[in-house]
Design a protein around this motif. Sequence first.
Motif, PDB file in Angstrom:
ATOM      1  N   ILE A  56       9.984   7.802  -4.063  1.00 25.47           N
ATOM      2  CA  ILE A  56       8.828   7.562  -4.253  1.00 25.47           C
ATOM      3  C   ILE A  56       8.352   6.384  -4.510  1.00 25.47           C
ATOM      4  O   ILE A  56       7.030   6.121  -4.397  1.00 25.47           O
ATOM      5  CB  ILE A  56       9.131   8.811  -4.908  1.00 25.47           C
ATOM      6  CG1 ILE A  56       9.065   9.612  -5.135  1.00 25.47           C
ATOM      7  CG2 ILE A  56       7.537   8.511  -5.984  1.00 25.47           C
ATOM      8  CD1 ILE A  56       8.443  10.610  -4.571  1.00 25.47           C
ATOM      9  N   SER A  57       9.133   5.061  -5.074  1.00 22.32           N
ATOM     10  CA  SER A  57       9.149   4.040  -5.216  1.00 22.32           C
ATOM     11  C   SER A  57       8.579   3.123  -4.379  1.00 22.32           C
ATOM     12  O   SER A  57       7.193   2.919  -3.946  1.00 22.32           O
ATOM     13  CB  SER A  57      10.206   2.953  -5.325  1.00 22.32           C
ATOM     14  OG  SER A  57      10.146   3.813  -7.072  1.00 22.32           O
ATOM     15  N   GLY A  58       9.063   3.643  -2.803  1.00 18.64           N
ATOM     16  CA  GLY A  58       8.479   3.371  -1.444  1.00 18.64           C
ATOM     17  C   GLY A  58       6.911   3.366  -0.680  1.00 18.64           C
ATOM     18  O   GLY A  58       5.815   2.456  -0.894  1.00 18.64           O
ATOM     19  N   GLY A  59       6.631   4.333  -1.579  1.00 18.99           N
ATOM     20  CA  GLY A  59       5.589   5.330  -1.107  1.00 18.99           C
ATOM     21  C   GLY A  59       4.879   4.554  -2.434  1.00 18.99           C
ATOM     22  O   GLY A  59       3.529   4.220  -1.602  1.00 18.99           O
ATOM     23  N   VAL A  60       4.689   3.863  -3.862  1.00 20.67           N
ATOM     24  CA  VAL A  60       4.259   3.815  -4.627  1.00 20.67           C
ATOM     25  C   VAL A  60       4.013   1.626  -4.123  1.00 20.67           C
ATOM     26  O   VAL A  60       2.942   1.575  -4.255  1.00 20.67           O
ATOM     27  CB  VAL A  60       4.916   3.572  -5.882  1.00 20.67           C
ATOM     28  CG1 VAL A  60       3.677   2.861  -6.670  1.00 20.67           C
ATOM     29  CG2 VAL A  60       4.813   4.710  -6.449  1.00 20.67           C
ATOM     30  N   GLY A  61       5.040   1.278  -3.505  1.00 20.30           N
ATOM     31  CA  GLY A  61       5.180  -0.085  -3.293  1.00 20.30           C
ATOM     32  C   GLY A  61       3.395   0.385  -1.407  1.00 20.30           C
ATOM     33  O   GLY A  61       2.842  -0.604  -1.085  1.00 20.30           O
ATOM     34  N   TYR A  62       3.963   1.173  -1.112  1.00 24.36           N
ATOM     35  CA  TYR A  62       2.619   1.152   0.356  1.00 24.36           C
ATOM     36  C   TYR A  62       1.581   0.863  -0.845  1.00 24.36           C
ATOM     37  O   TYR A  62       0.486   0.635   0.057  1.00 24.36           O
ATOM     38  CB  TYR A  62       3.458   2.289   1.444  1.00 24.36           C
ATOM     39  CG  TYR A  62       1.973   2.484   2.032  1.00 24.36           C
ATOM     40  CD1 TYR A  62       1.907   1.417   3.164  1.00 24.36           C
ATOM     41  CD2 TYR A  62       1.214   3.451   2.617  1.00 24.36           C
ATOM     42  CE1 TYR A  62       1.119   1.560   3.648  1.00 24.36           C
ATOM     43  CE2 TYR A  62      -0.261   3.322   2.885  1.00 24.36           C
ATOM     44  CZ  TYR A  62       0.784   2.989   4.351  1.00 24.36           C
ATOM     45  OH  TYR A  62      -1.047   2.290   5.249  1.00 24.36           O
ATOM     46  N   MET A  63       0.607   1.909  -1.252  1.00 20.56           N
ATOM     47  CA  MET A  63      -0.007   2.250  -2.348  1.00 20.56           C
ATOM     48  C   MET A  63      -0.305   0.732  -2.450  1.00 20.56           C
ATOM     49  O   MET A  63      -1.689   0.368  -2.462  1.00 20.56           O
ATOM     50  CB  MET A  63      -0.581   3.642  -2.979  1.00 20.56           C
ATOM     51  CG  MET A  63      -0.202   4.775  -2.491  1.00 20.56           C
ATOM     52  SD  MET A  63      -0.288   6.097  -3.646  1.00 20.56           S
ATOM     53  CE  MET A  63       1.381   5.915  -4.651  1.00 20.56           C
ATOM     54  N   VAL A  64       0.552   0.383  -3.539  1.00 20.80           N
ATOM     55  CA  VAL A  64      -0.204  -1.098  -4.144  1.00 20.80           C
ATOM     56  C   VAL A  64      -0.187  -2.165  -2.764  1.00 20.80           C
ATOM     57  O   VAL A  64      -1.214  -3.112  -2.878  1.00 20.80           O
ATOM     58  CB  VAL A  64       1.343  -1.196  -4.777  1.00 20.80           C
ATOM     59  CG1 VAL A  64       1.130  -3.334  -5.016  1.00 20.80           C
ATOM     60  CG2 VAL A  64       1.745  -0.815  -5.407  1.00 20.80           C
ATOM     61  N   THR A  65       0.372  -1.800  -2.039  1.00 25.09           N
ATOM     62  CA  THR A  65      -0.072  -2.752  -0.423  1.00 25.09           C
ATOM     63  C   THR A  65      -1.700  -2.936   0.435  1.00 25.09           C
ATOM     64  O   THR A  65      -2.385  -3.713   0.474  1.00 25.09           O
ATOM     65  CB  THR A  65       0.844  -2.892   0.974  1.00 25.09           C
ATOM     66  OG1 THR A  65       1.024  -1.590   1.586  1.00 25.09           O
ATOM     67  CG2 THR A  65       2.474  -3.449   0.672  1.00 25.09           C
ATOM     68  N   ARG A  66      -2.078  -1.298   0.133  1.00 24.82           N
ATOM     69  CA  ARG A  66      -3.414  -1.310   0.509  1.00 24.82           C
ATOM     70  C   ARG A  66      -4.476  -1.543  -0.574  1.00 24.82           C
ATOM     71  O   ARG A  66      -5.589  -2.154  -0.584  1.00 24.82           O
ATOM     72  CB  ARG A  66      -3.464   0.942   0.701  1.00 24.82           C
ATOM     73  CG  ARG A  66      -3.044   1.054   1.744  1.00 24.82           C
ATOM     74  CD  ARG A  66      -2.406   0.596   3.371  1.00 24.82           C
ATOM     75  NE  ARG A  66      -3.936   0.082   3.216  1.00 24.82           N
ATOM     76  CZ  ARG A  66      -4.405   1.826   4.397  1.00 24.82           C
ATOM     77  NH1 ARG A  66      -3.412   2.873   4.510  1.00 24.82           N
ATOM     78  NH2 ARG A  66      -5.973   1.986   4.332  1.00 24.82           N
TER      79      ARG A  66
END
Length: 367
Positions: A56-66
């Motif tokens: 889940i943290s990897g997905g949140v990190g991707y959203m933060v990059t966007r």
Amino acid sequence: MARWREVLITLGFICGIYVCFLSQGVCQESIYRLKDEKTGERFKYPLFLVALVSSISGGVGYMVTRVEASRPNGEASRVVPALRDFIYHRKANDLLKQGFYVSLSYIGAMICTNFALTRVNYPMQVLVKSAKAVPVVVGGYVFFGKRYHYSDYLTVVCVTLSLILFQWGNLMNPKTNAASTWTGFVALLTALLFDGLTGPRQDKMVENYQISTGDLMFIINVCSLPLVWSAAWILEGAAPYGMMSRNSLELVPRLALFVVCGAAGQVCIVRILRQMGSLHLTLITTTRKFLAILISVALYKHPLSPLQWFAVFLLFTSGFFKYLLKERKPSTSVREVEIPLRKASASQPTPPTVAPPTISEDHIKHT
């Protein structure tokens, strides 16, 4: 005004670390207390929990990059294209390799710690948890040649000593002095070695690549997914999934809250890591339990011994003196004054040079 705004934002993220991980600790305890309706066994799968949080943290990190890329002056992610090249073309750049090394040491430290905590006594656990900042300093110097300010070394010693003194009563309790195994000691030493590799390497990534918060969070979690899911499957098997299916009404909501708290806490951790470095982040997370005990004392009026009050005094005094030593500026030398003067004069047009008058040879002969 801008400085105070930055200070308030930093304090907000530090408070976020405490709130998120204290809440996650409560959720984790409720998960471990849950008994299976069929077998009567408690939940005991820490690697499965870490794998869920990393996903889940990897997905949140991707959203933060966007979100970071959508800002007016934002930069596009450098980790996502690198990961895409690795998947489709089998090309791994140095940034992706460094992220894999960080994930490897992070997962290794977690596995060794979980293995050792059931094989060493309580005093040894307290000593290791209190000295988390020591391997960061030693590993940064030995493996990466990193040197810290002398106030940082003083703070590490004072914080470690204060945490040990605060729990000295529990250390001396005969009930907690169970026998420790040699495998537990080896696992603890290995975990400390991995801790000494993880934090300084993260500092190098931030320093060399100027990596953003979202990219750092994304690369650490994504690179750790194959490792942590493999470790969870090898060491824990399919038992967590069976327990989830049999106790879904009670277990799934607790797991969801646990994962949300962990992902939110990682956002705060990565932000503080980029801004303050791995050493200060380790000091903040190490004193989390200390702060929880102080809050409990304030709310429920638990008495503290004189030794514990001295530990509280030592902890806050070390932080105060660290601030003073960091803020004190050295006296300005003559060299430091000449450099800005030269830079200022370089911006102004230089007057034309006039050659000195020459004396001819005839004039010399006549004289």
